[in-house]
Write an enzyme that holds these catalytic residues in place. Structure first.
Site, PDB file in Angstrom:
ATOM      1  N   HIS A 141      -5.181  12.612  -0.518  1.00 39.48           N
ATOM      2  CA  HIS A 141      -6.622  12.364  -0.509  1.00 39.48           C
ATOM      3  C   HIS A 141      -7.333  13.622  -1.012  1.00 39.48           C
ATOM      4  O   HIS A 141      -7.223  14.670  -0.404  1.00 39.48           O
ATOM      5  CB  HIS A 141      -7.081  12.042   0.916  1.00 39.48           C
ATOM      6  CG  HIS A 141      -8.337  11.236   0.957  1.00 39.48           C
ATOM      7  ND1 HIS A 141      -9.493  11.663   0.365  1.00 39.48           N
ATOM      8  CD2 HIS A 141      -8.604  10.039   1.498  1.00 39.48           C
ATOM      9  CE1 HIS A 141     -10.423  10.734   0.545  1.00 39.48           C
ATOM     10  NE2 HIS A 141      -9.921   9.742   1.223  1.00 39.48           N
ATOM     11  N   ASN A 190      -7.366  -6.589 -13.223  1.00 39.39           N
ATOM     12  CA  ASN A 190      -7.366  -5.550 -12.197  1.00 39.39           C
ATOM     13  C   ASN A 190      -7.564  -6.258 -10.855  1.00 39.39           C
ATOM     14  O   ASN A 190      -8.661  -6.640 -10.515  1.00 39.39           O
ATOM     15  CB  ASN A 190      -8.505  -4.558 -12.493  1.00 39.39           C
ATOM     16  CG  ASN A 190      -8.811  -3.629 -11.321  1.00 39.39           C
ATOM     17  OD1 ASN A 190      -8.140  -3.657 -10.289  1.00 39.39           O
ATOM     18  ND2 ASN A 190      -9.841  -2.803 -11.481  1.00 39.39           N
ATOM     19  N   CYS A 250      -8.915   0.986  -4.180  1.00 42.43           N
ATOM     20  CA  CYS A 250      -7.800   0.318  -4.848  1.00 42.43           C
ATOM     21  C   CYS A 250      -6.414   0.757  -4.394  1.00 42.43           C
ATOM     22  O   CYS A 250      -5.426   0.138  -4.757  1.00 42.43           O
ATOM     23  CB  CYS A 250      -7.888   0.550  -6.346  1.00 42.43           C
ATOM     24  SG  CYS A 250      -9.274  -0.268  -7.079  1.00 42.43           S
TER      25      CYS A 250
HETATM   26  C1  NAG Z   1     -10.644  -2.175 -10.462  1.00 42.85           C
HETATM   27  O1  NAG Z   1     -11.314  -3.001  -9.516  1.00 42.85           O
HETATM   28  C2  NAG Z   1     -11.830  -2.315  -8.382  1.00 42.85           C
HETATM   29  C3  NAG Z   1     -12.407  -3.309  -7.443  1.00 42.85           C
HETATM   30  O2  NAG Z   1     -13.653  -3.739  -7.854  1.00 42.85           O
HETATM   31  C4  NAG Z   1     -12.855  -1.279  -8.818  1.00 42.85           C
HETATM   32  O3  NAG Z   1     -13.300  -0.559  -7.691  1.00 42.85           O
HETATM   33  C5  NAG Z   1     -12.200  -0.342  -9.792  1.00 42.85           C
HETATM   34  O4  NAG Z   1     -13.138   0.556 -10.252  1.00 42.85           O
HETATM   35  C6  NAG Z   1     -11.619  -1.140 -10.961  1.00 42.85           C
HETATM   36  N1  NAG Z   1     -10.957  -0.232 -11.868  1.00 42.85           N
HETATM   37  C7  NAG Z   1     -11.423   0.012 -13.058  1.00 42.85           C
HETATM   38  C8  NAG Z   1     -10.673   1.009 -13.870  1.00 42.85           C
HETATM   39  O5  NAG Z   1     -12.419  -0.552 -13.483  1.00 42.85           O
END
Ligand code: NAG
Ligand code: NAG
Ligand code: NAG
Length: 459
Positions: A269, A387, A190
């Site tokens: 990182h 998201n 992300c």
């Molecule tokens: C937001 O979306 C991304 C892409 O799928 C995922 O990897 C990430 O875990 C999501 N964030 C949350 C807090 O769920």
């Protein structure tokens, strides 16, 4: 005839002269002044970097058509009848999505509106192509840029990695020149958008007079998990469609039209620690179904990454007194444990926090000592667009521009988090008086925001 001067004897003579002509206290003062000057000069020498400007000419966030809307009721109905989930999984997702901070206007790609879901790689590639090509075309037309003048192209998409690459697809669709420097970043999670911007910045530093395009998105189509494990169902509920195209340049003529200038970009990182590395992973569950697993350690891991990141960013942006207080607290924390959180509010005018979920925004806001008003853009981004992974920090910036809040000279902090585990920060300085934007992803409905996110109470 040349005069021959022995430097060492000259020095002794000079010292004697000083010692005899100046009283000893004055001599000490002089020495102190000389040392201070030396220290100042040394500090200047070691911290000075020649500045090479990177301009953000403009960016464009994808606004999906209303036909792809998935109100919460539609989402719940869809997961109930698509045949991929059992009773408890449906119930779990229903509860989660109702409490997620996500509203009724987020969108799913075409494939996930089908019954059953069309999660094929063809369908995923259509999603990628639609988002990347629409946003890039939008940017190029707005600024009347000929695609053949693009020197650097970076695309990033976490889970879709095709051959030929997605970068090649863009080169083909837009007819880019044959010596374009192109890269595709996959699996970077992300916070990959800012990582891609960092790569563009590094390339711009060594390539004069260049134009760079960075296209960032995540494909929802192939991220959908059809199993039973709760830790893998979470991202189903929050993850929605979106993407961003950014246009960067180091050409002199672009200074007058650029919206922002890049001031700092700090990438952290923490993947050398096992808990950080395995915090968000795509893997198969016990039944062999692929999904993204989010571990319970995420809050801790994200907090650590943010702290490491601001430790590097702090010295670059904080006012002097704040910095001293912070440094002192770091030393003290070795004994008492608590670290003073510097007032980052004083160093920036606007904040764009990765809108991964409500908990993420609140946790980061807490670590940085921000107030509700600073979190508005991120929370509204989550509410309207969901998201959208890599592009959330851009939707938040877009929100503030649509509201007309970003003024010339303002500084904006984007902070994004993602698997790896990464925490990346970008600081931008606004270069022109923008006024409310009438043509961005938010402008159609900006007057309706901010909204009060309804609270769900258990019966
Ligand atoms: C937001 O979306 C991304 C892409 O799928 C995922 O990897 C990430 O875990 C999501 N964030 C949350 C807090 O769920
Ligand atoms: C979504 O719409 C439904 C029906 O209009 C409404 O009851 C609900 O509160 C809305 N949810 C959110 C999060 O705005
Ligand atoms: C698509 O979903 C089906 C059904 O759950 C699953 O078996 C398949 O592995 C998925 N395909 C991809 C490419 O994720």
């Amino acid at each position: 005839m040349k005069m021959v001067v022995d430097p060492s004897s000259l020095l002794t003579q000079l010292t004697e002269l000083i010692q005899t002509s100046i009283p000893s206290t004055h001599y000490l003062c002089l020495l102190a002044a000389a040392i201070t000057t030396l220290i100042l000069l040394a500090t200047f020498f070691f911290t000075y970097r020649p500045i090479k400007h990177v301009y953000l000419i403009d960016y464009s966030c994808y606004r999906p058509p209303d036909s792809l809307r998935a109100p919460l009721s539609t989402y719940i109905e869809h997961i109930s009848i698509c045949g991929a989930f059992d009773g408890p999984s449906i119930e779990f997702q229903k509860k989660l999505v109702e409490r997620s901070g996500i509203g009724n206007d987020t969108c799913f790609p075409h494939g996930l509106h089908q019954l059953p879901d069309d999660n094929s790689s063809k369908s995923a590639l259509i999603e990628v192509e639609t988002i990347m090509c629409t946003t890039l075309k939008d940017l190029l037309t707005k600024h009347q840029i000929d695609p053949t003048t693009i020197d650097i192209l970076i695309t990033n998409c976490g889970v879709v990695c095709s051959t030929p690459s997605i970068a090649a697809m863009v080169i083909n669709r837009f007819g880019l020149k044959s010596d374009v420097r192109s890269f595709h970043l996959a699996g970077m999670g992300c916070s990959a958008s800012l990582r891609a911007i960092a790569l563009a910045r590094d390339l711009l530093r060594v390539n004069k007079n260049s134009l760079a395009v960075v296209l960032s998105m995540e494909a929802v189509t192939s991220n959908c998990y059809h199993g039973k494990e709760k830790s893998m169902l979470v991202s189903n509920c929050l993850f929605r469609m979106g993407g961003v195209a950014t246009l960067l340049s180091n050409r002199k003529q672009d200074k007058s039209i650029a919206r922002y200038m890049l001031q700092h970009l700090v990438c952290t990182h923490t993947g050398s620690k096992d808990t950080s590395y395995s915090c968000i992973v795509q893997e198969v569950d016990n039944e062999g179904i692929v999904g993204v697993r989010i571990s319970k350690d995420i809050v801790q891991v994200a907090g650590d990454a943010v702290r490491t990141n601001i430790r590097s960013l702090g010295p670059l942006v904080l006012p002097y007194m704040q910095l001293m207080r912070y440094r002192w607290s770091v030393i003290r924390s070795k004994f008492w444990g608590t670290i003073y959180v510097p007032a980052f509010r004083m160093a920036f005018d606007h904040f764009c926090i990765h809108a991964g979920g409500k908990a993420v925004i609140d946790a980061v806001g807490h670590v940085l000592g921000l107030v509700d008003e600073d979190l508005e853009a991120s929370k509204m981004t989550l509410y309207r667009f969901g998201n959208t992974s890599v592009s959330t920090v851009w939707y938040s910036l877009c929100y503030m521009e649509a509201k007309g809040r970003v003024k010339k000279g303002d500084s904006v902090w984007q902070i994004s988090l993602g698997s790896g585990f990464k925490c990346n920060s970008a600081v931008w300085k606004c270069m022109s008086d923008l006024g409310p934007r009438v043509d961005n992803a938010w402008s159609d409905r900006i007057h309706l925001y901010p909204v009060e996110v309804p609270k769900v109470v258990d019966h």
